[in-house]
Design a protein around this motif. Structure first.
Motif, mmCIF file in Angstrom:
data_model
loop_
_atom_site.group_PDB
_atom_site.id
_atom_site.type_symbol
_atom_site.label_atom_id
_atom_site.label_comp_id
_atom_site.label_asym_id
_atom_site.label_seq_id
_atom_site.Cartn_x
_atom_site.Cartn_y
_atom_site.Cartn_z
ATOM 1 N N ASN A 60 3.156 1.892 -3.841
ATOM 2 C CA ASN A 60 2.582 2.507 -5.036
ATOM 3 C C ASN A 60 1.082 2.206 -5.039
ATOM 4 O OD1 ASN A 60 1.789 2.123 -8.164
ATOM 5 N ND2 ASN A 60 3.502 3.567 -8.032
ATOM 6 N N PRO A 61 0.242 3.098 -5.545
ATOM 7 C CA PRO A 61 -1.196 2.795 -5.584
ATOM 8 C C PRO A 61 -1.518 1.486 -6.309
ATOM 9 C CG PRO A 61 -0.836 5.114 -6.043
ATOM 10 C CD PRO A 61 0.525 4.478 -5.995
ATOM 11 N N ARG A 94 0.829 -1.209 0.000
ATOM 12 C CA ARG A 94 0.000 0.000 0.000
ATOM 13 C C ARG A 94 0.861 1.257 0.000
ATOM 14 N NH1 ARG A 94 -4.604 -1.783 4.494
ATOM 15 N NH2 ARG A 94 -5.976 -2.922 3.052
ATOM 16 N N GLU A 143 -3.360 -1.760 -4.589
ATOM 17 C CA GLU A 143 -4.604 -2.297 -5.156
ATOM 18 C C GLU A 143 -4.455 -3.789 -5.445
ATOM 19 O OE1 GLU A 143 -6.096 -2.069 -9.631
ATOM 20 O OE2 GLU A 143 -6.228 -0.113 -8.646
#
Length: 560
Positions: free
Chosen positions: A299-300, A296, A304
């Motif tokens: 990087n986004p 988390r 995800e």
């Protein structure tokens, strides 16, 4: 969807064959490229379903190798994968011959067609029976290794579970654990010799039927290698022997000094510290929780991805009786889901699974929107770059897993990363020799392995350890039996991953951005194109290994 809820149904092979016959018949008669592309998408759907069912069966059989239902299903796929492949190859033939090829290439890219041509020359209906037998032999080998029940320290252990004793801080324990492991292989050596000989002869026969001189180039073609051949790989191995082995010999002298030993025995090689190698803090759930926190923050997209993995329980990580050894990542295309399989044993390897296999899974997750399955995954040299690079990009978050042992893990991880490359070259040269000289006896094969140990790992002293002293070590390397000629991909990938790490030491964000570009391309580019587009030096180029090793040695001088 959770993995436990994914429905398995044995594919109806006759129905699938009829559907392939129909789309293969229709394809040449299409009046537009768009109509042909629609038929390609129908093929993709058929292939996705067949692969998904095969993968679900494989995972569930790996989790419990003695489950009679999935044992039968694996036997079904062992027997029928080659039959399915025949239908696919017949369809590939009409695609390659398309009168609308230029228009189709605008949708698929030229590499799609090049890869189909490579795939087509590596298959013929004439080898189907041999491929069925090959699959059955591989399954027998994997089951044989999974059956290990080694009595040690009051426990009954499999080959994964005994590894924690093989790297114990107590030297007599390490030696005894390796002796017990050797005992299992000695007990089964006759059948292991027979299985490997049957596999070599089988694969050689396939190569001859298909018009190859030997299995080596056929193996390359079946791995989809589309930008280099055996000669270029030999040049890479020569670089490693010339430029890297002497460097690692010096590192190993430092390791022996650190351990307070005059030299390293075989059972010392993986023991890097006198008080034991770094171990992660917490059980399996704690490690997964920390990994989720790491991804988390990273990087986004990685956040995800890992949330998706956790939500859908796309892991099986605990070691247990009857479970297959090792670890892997695979994907279930119908459910657009990766899956990670491993055998946690309380060592640093548990964290490496949550970074290495997660690197594969992350790439798979990002590729799911690509409509062409053949373009989702690159050749395995690039796929292993996804995973090995993720191991090194995660170093910023290692304190989450190792706490006060983080600095120790930093040293451990880099030593293991660079030490692996010569071993991988050993495995590759051994396999290449086996297929170039397929009629060697079991003793001659072991002699070759022993000679290559001296070439690529001259610091190893076997100290009269049974089985290993005699050159039997290749029999415990799954890839030699199950995934022929694959192993060099790890070496090429490790080289590229270390290049990413060197760049990340200067600018992590910039290096990770280049890594994302590499991963997002999937299989739309060759390995050489992917590496160069990421601003890395191509491992086959002369001087690459030397250039990669120099800054790493500088790091060791500052931190070891």
């Amino acid at each position: 969807m959770k993995f436990s809820d994914m429905k398995y149904e044995r594919p109806e092979l006759d129905a699938i064959k009829r559907q392939y016959i129909e789309i293969t018949r229709q394809f040449p008669d299409c009046s537009t490229a768009s109509e042909q592309y629609d038929l390609i998408l129908q093929h993709e759907k058929l292939m996705s379903n067949f692969q998904s069912m095969g993968t679900i069966a494989y995972i569930r059989n790996s989790i419990n190798t003695v489950d009679p239902f999935y044992e039968k299903e694996i036997a079904f796929f062992d027997s029928n994968n080659p039959v399915f492949e025949e239908s696919v190859q017949n369809f590939y033939k009409v695609i390659v011959a398309s009168k609308f090829r230029p228009e189709l290439e605008q949708k698929t890219g030229k590499l799609f067609f090049k890869n189909l041509e490579i795939s087509m020359r590596s298959f013929s209906p004439a080898v189907i029976d041999l491929k069925k037998k090959e699959n059955a032999l591989v399954t027998e080998y994997e089951k044989l290794l999974a059956s290990a029940k080694i009595e040690f320290s009051g426990e009954t252990l499999n080959l994964s579970e005994i590894q924690k004793y093989q790297i114990s801080s107590d030297r007599p324990t390490r030696k005894a654990a390796w002796e017990k492991t050797a005992g299992f292989f000695i007990e089964n050596s006759k059948r292991l010799d027979e299985i490997y000989d049957e596999l070599v002869q089988n694969r050689t026969s396939q190569a001859k039927i298909l018009g190859y001189n030997n299995y080596v180039q056929l193996g390359y073609d079946r791995l989809g290698r589309n930008c280099y051949g055996p000669d270029e790989v030999k040049q890479f191995r020569d670089q490693v022997a010339k430029d890297l082995v002497p460097v690692i010999t010096e590192i190993k002298k430092s390791q022996a000094k650190r351990l307070g030993l005059p030299d390293l025995k075989f059972y010392d090689d993986k023991s890097l510290f006198p008080d034991g190698n770094p171990n992660p803090k917490g059980d399996r759930q704690a490690l997964v929780n920390q990994a989720q926190k790491m991804y988390r923050q990273m990087n986004p997209l990685t956040g995800e991805f890992f949330d998706f993995m956790v939500k859908n329980e796309l892991f099986d990580l605990d070691s247990k009786k009857g479970k297959a050894g090792g670890g892997y990542c695979t994907e279930i295309p119908d459910y657009r889901s990766p899956f990670i399989f491993s055998n946690f044993n309380g060592t640093a390897g548990d964290v490496e699974v949550l970074t290495h296999e997660a690197g594969h899974a992350f790439a798979s997750y990002l590729s799911q929107s690509m409509p062409i399955l053949e373009l989702r995954t690159p050749t395995m040299d690039a796929a292993e770059t996804h995973s090995m690079s993720m191991e090194l990009f995660s170093r910023k978050w290692d304190p989450l897993f190792f706490e006060e042992q983080t600095d120790k893990f930093y040293l451990y991880q880099l030593e293991e990363a660079i030490n692996f490359i010569p071993y991988g070259c050993l495995v590759d040269e051994f396999q290449t020799t086996m297929y170039e000289k397929p009629n060697l006896s079991p003793d001659e094969r072991k002699h070759v392995w022993k000679e290559l140990e001296a070439k690529y790992r001259p610091w190893i002293n076997f100290d009269h350890l049974p089985f290993f002293e005699d050159g039997g070590g290749y029999q415990r390397q799954h890839h030699i039996y199950s995934f022929p000629l694959y192993y060099i991909d790890y070496c090429l990938a490790q080289t590229a991953a270390l290049e990413f790490w060197i760049a990340s030491e200067k600018d992590w964000d910039e290096s990770f951005s280049r890594y994302l570009t590499f991963v997002k391309a999937g299989g739309s580019k060759t390995y050489e194109e992917l590496v160069k587009a990421a601003g890395l030096e191509y491992p086959m180029d002369q001087g690459c290994v030397k250039h990669m090793s120099e800054p790493i040695m500088d790091w060791f001088r500052r931190h070891a």
